[in-house]
Design an enzyme around this catalytic site. Structure first.
Site, mmCIF file in Angstrom:
data_model
loop_
_atom_site.group_PDB
_atom_site.id
_atom_site.type_symbol
_atom_site.label_atom_id
_atom_site.label_comp_id
_atom_site.label_asym_id
_atom_site.label_seq_id
_atom_site.Cartn_x
_atom_site.Cartn_y
_atom_site.Cartn_z
ATOM 1 N N LYS A 161 -2.490 -14.794 -2.476
ATOM 2 C CA LYS A 161 -2.097 -14.588 -1.072
ATOM 3 C C LYS A 161 -2.449 -15.798 -0.215
ATOM 4 C CE LYS A 161 -0.933 -9.930 -0.896
ATOM 5 N NZ LYS A 161 -0.990 -8.574 -0.407
ATOM 6 N N LYS A 174 5.403 -10.082 -10.393
ATOM 7 C CA LYS A 174 5.468 -8.628 -10.214
ATOM 8 C C LYS A 174 6.413 -8.269 -9.078
ATOM 9 C CE LYS A 174 1.829 -7.067 -7.062
ATOM 10 N NZ LYS A 174 0.939 -6.009 -6.706
ATOM 11 N N LYS A 186 6.409 -5.362 -2.622
ATOM 12 C CA LYS A 186 7.168 -4.917 -1.443
ATOM 13 C C LYS A 186 7.292 -6.004 -0.387
ATOM 14 C CE LYS A 186 3.633 -1.616 -0.663
ATOM 15 N NZ LYS A 186 2.377 -2.371 -0.749
HETATM 16 N N1 AQP Z 1 5.063 -4.248 -9.624
HETATM 17 C C1 AQP Z 1 4.189 -3.267 -9.777
HETATM 18 N N2 AQP Z 1 4.109 -2.612 -10.963
HETATM 19 C C2 AQP Z 1 3.236 -1.601 -11.141
HETATM 20 N N3 AQP Z 1 2.410 -1.144 -10.174
HETATM 21 C C3 AQP Z 1 2.451 -1.758 -8.977
HETATM 22 N N4 AQP Z 1 1.780 -1.568 -7.827
HETATM 23 C C4 AQP Z 1 2.205 -2.458 -6.915
HETATM 24 N N5 AQP Z 1 3.164 -3.247 -7.436
HETATM 25 C C5 AQP Z 1 3.341 -2.847 -8.711
HETATM 26 C C6 AQP Z 1 0.789 -0.518 -7.627
HETATM 27 O O1 AQP Z 1 1.112 0.151 -6.422
HETATM 28 C C7 AQP Z 1 -0.088 0.621 -5.821
HETATM 29 C C8 AQP Z 1 -0.072 0.353 -4.350
HETATM 30 O O2 AQP Z 1 -0.058 -1.029 -4.163
HETATM 31 P P1 AQP Z 1 -0.568 -1.652 -2.816
HETATM 32 O O3 AQP Z 1 0.391 -1.385 -1.772
HETATM 33 O O4 AQP Z 1 -1.946 -1.198 -2.522
HETATM 34 O O5 AQP Z 1 -0.749 -3.185 -3.107
HETATM 35 P P2 AQP Z 1 -0.038 -4.209 -3.997
HETATM 36 O O6 AQP Z 1 -0.463 -4.055 -5.414
HETATM 37 O O7 AQP Z 1 -0.369 -5.533 -3.379
HETATM 38 O O8 AQP Z 1 1.502 -3.844 -3.874
HETATM 39 P P3 AQP Z 1 2.697 -4.794 -3.530
HETATM 40 O O9 AQP Z 1 3.919 -3.976 -3.599
HETATM 41 O O10 AQP Z 1 2.664 -6.028 -4.374
HETATM 42 O O11 AQP Z 1 2.400 -5.143 -2.027
HETATM 43 P P4 AQP Z 1 2.302 -6.553 -1.317
HETATM 44 O O12 AQP Z 1 3.649 -7.180 -1.480
HETATM 45 O O13 AQP Z 1 1.964 -6.249 0.104
HETATM 46 O O14 AQP Z 1 1.216 -7.342 -1.989
HETATM 47 C C9 AQP Z 1 -1.249 -0.039 -6.532
HETATM 48 O O15 AQP Z 1 -1.885 0.918 -7.358
HETATM 49 C C10 AQP Z 1 -0.601 -1.103 -7.358
HETATM 50 O O16 AQP Z 1 -1.280 -1.294 -8.577
#
Ligand code: AQP
Length: 347
Positions: free
Chosen positions: A127, A209, A212
């Site tokens: 990040k 990965k 969002k």
């Molecule tokens: N690509 C993924 N595959 C499997 N699991 C995923 N998770 C996120 N992306 C994937 C799981 O979703 C849960 C919630 O995630 P989060 O919102 O707390 O944070 P994150 O992992 O940072 O999700 P994003 O979508 O990648 O958000 P941004 O873009 O804001 O960083 C977690 O249990 C995560 O493991």
């Protein structure tokens, strides 16, 4: 209370605690759904755990958002939890910022978390590269707030995707350090990673990965995408130059699609390979789009209904915050005592 009710209560007391959070940092994706939310619902419905599910709105402040957009995303994340099947009658559902103990314990744990261990966190490195003009202290200390989120509730298991494993490990390290200094205060949580919570990758760059916050809409499937959008995105999904629907080394694109198809249909990857023997990537991508669209459609419809009922969402959040805060305060009282703070006057 009669003896059956007492036995029920005792059984309830013994249930393990499961907790998970989701950040309102964009539209929730198929990665979040398959990697996390769908498992959260199964855990809730198993009846084996007392579950807490929350929208991690404080964590979302580590990157810049337009305030009105963030507010909308917070409501949307809450609506998504419910739309995916989290039931506020069975689980405690709340917004992290509504339970003041998170920020309080977060600060205390900051004082028991080392600079070196925070510097090694992959998410911080990723990040800070992505948001080079806003490498704020919150981004750096995110893991100690996340540890507080977990440890406040004496959580036993944290169902997460593979990508979050490092954060659970640091929460365990912080808890172990704190317990070592002051005696047993926090339960040491375990990550709970199932096969289907393995990483779901971007449709445009399958070495990354699916996130969002990805700015390329074609890279992600969101729970609000229409059937058409979902099918189009799968048709365009990046694959390698091969043509056989078979998992293989270096075939990140097709591996990802087989993984998605298998998670959505509950088939093993071998079964998926057998079903598509002799078929090309084109047929398979279309089939993937269709099964995902079928799975997302009812969820999308429920989310949109909840989004139109803000009063209900606010009632859910208020009740959840009251329930969570009562539990969290038990841990905070312990922590205050252990570290030498003076107990707060009860008003
Ligand atoms: N690509 C993924 N595959 C499997 N699991 C995923 N998770 C996120 N992306 C994937 C799981 O979703 C849960 C919630 O995630 P989060 O919102 O707390 O944070 P994150 O992992 O940072 O999700 P994003 O979508 O990648 O958000 P941004 O873009 O804001 O960083 C977690 O249990 C995560 O493991």
């Amino acid at each position: 209370m009669n003896s059956t009710a007492l036995a029920e209560e005792a059984k309830k007391e013994k249930k393990k605690i499961s907790l998970s959070f989701i950040q309102p940092s964009g539209n929730i994706t198929l990665g979040n759904y398959l990697g996390a939310l769908s498992n959260w619902v199964k855990i809730q419905d198993s009846g084996e755990f007392d579950c807490l599910y929350a929208v991690a709105d404080l964590h979302a402040l580590t990157v810049r958002h337009d305030p009105s957009e963030l507010r909308k995303l917070i409501y949307q994340a809450l609506a998504t939890l419910l739309g995916c099947g989290i039931d506020p009658e069975k689980s405690i559902v709340f917004l992290q910022s509504h339970v003041h103990q998170h920020a309080e314990l977060g600060w205390i744990l900051d004082c028991y978390t080392m600079f070196g261990e925070l510097s090694r966190m992959t998410q911080f490195k990723d990040k800070s590269a992505k948001y080079a003009d806003n490498i704020n202290a919150g981004l750096f200390t995110y893991p100690s707030l996340m540890a507080a989120d977990i440890l406040l509730y004496q959580t036993d298991v944290v169902p997460v995707g593979q990508d979050q494993k490092q954060h659970i490990e640091i929460a365990r390290d912080i808890a172990t350090r704190f317990n070592g200094l002051y005696g047993n205060t926090f339960k040491i949580p375990e990550p709970y990673i199932t096969k289907s919570s393995a990483k779901i990758a971007s449709l445009v760059d399958p070495t990354k990965k699916m996130s969002k916050s990805d700015t390329n809409a074609n890279a992600i499937i969101t729970v609000l995408d229409t059937d058409d959008q979902i099918i189009k995105k799968f048709k365009r999904a990046v694959t390698d130059s091969g043509s056989e629907v078979k998992m293989g080394e270096g075939k990140d694109g097709i591996n990802n699609l087989i993984g998605i198809y298998s998670a959505v249909t509950d088939m093993t990857t071998e079964e998926v390979e057998r079903q598509f023997e002799g078929k090309g990537y084109g047929d398979f991508k279309l089939a993937c789009g269709e099964v995902v669209a079928d799975r997302i459609r009812p969820i999308r419809e429920r989310i949109l209904d909840y989004m139109n009922n803000k009063d209900y969402l606010e009632r859910v959040a208020q009740r959840g915050a009251e329930q969570a805060s009562r539990l969290a305060q038990r841990t905070m009282d312990k922590v205050f005592k252990k570290v030498g703070l003076v107990a707060k006057p009860r008003g």
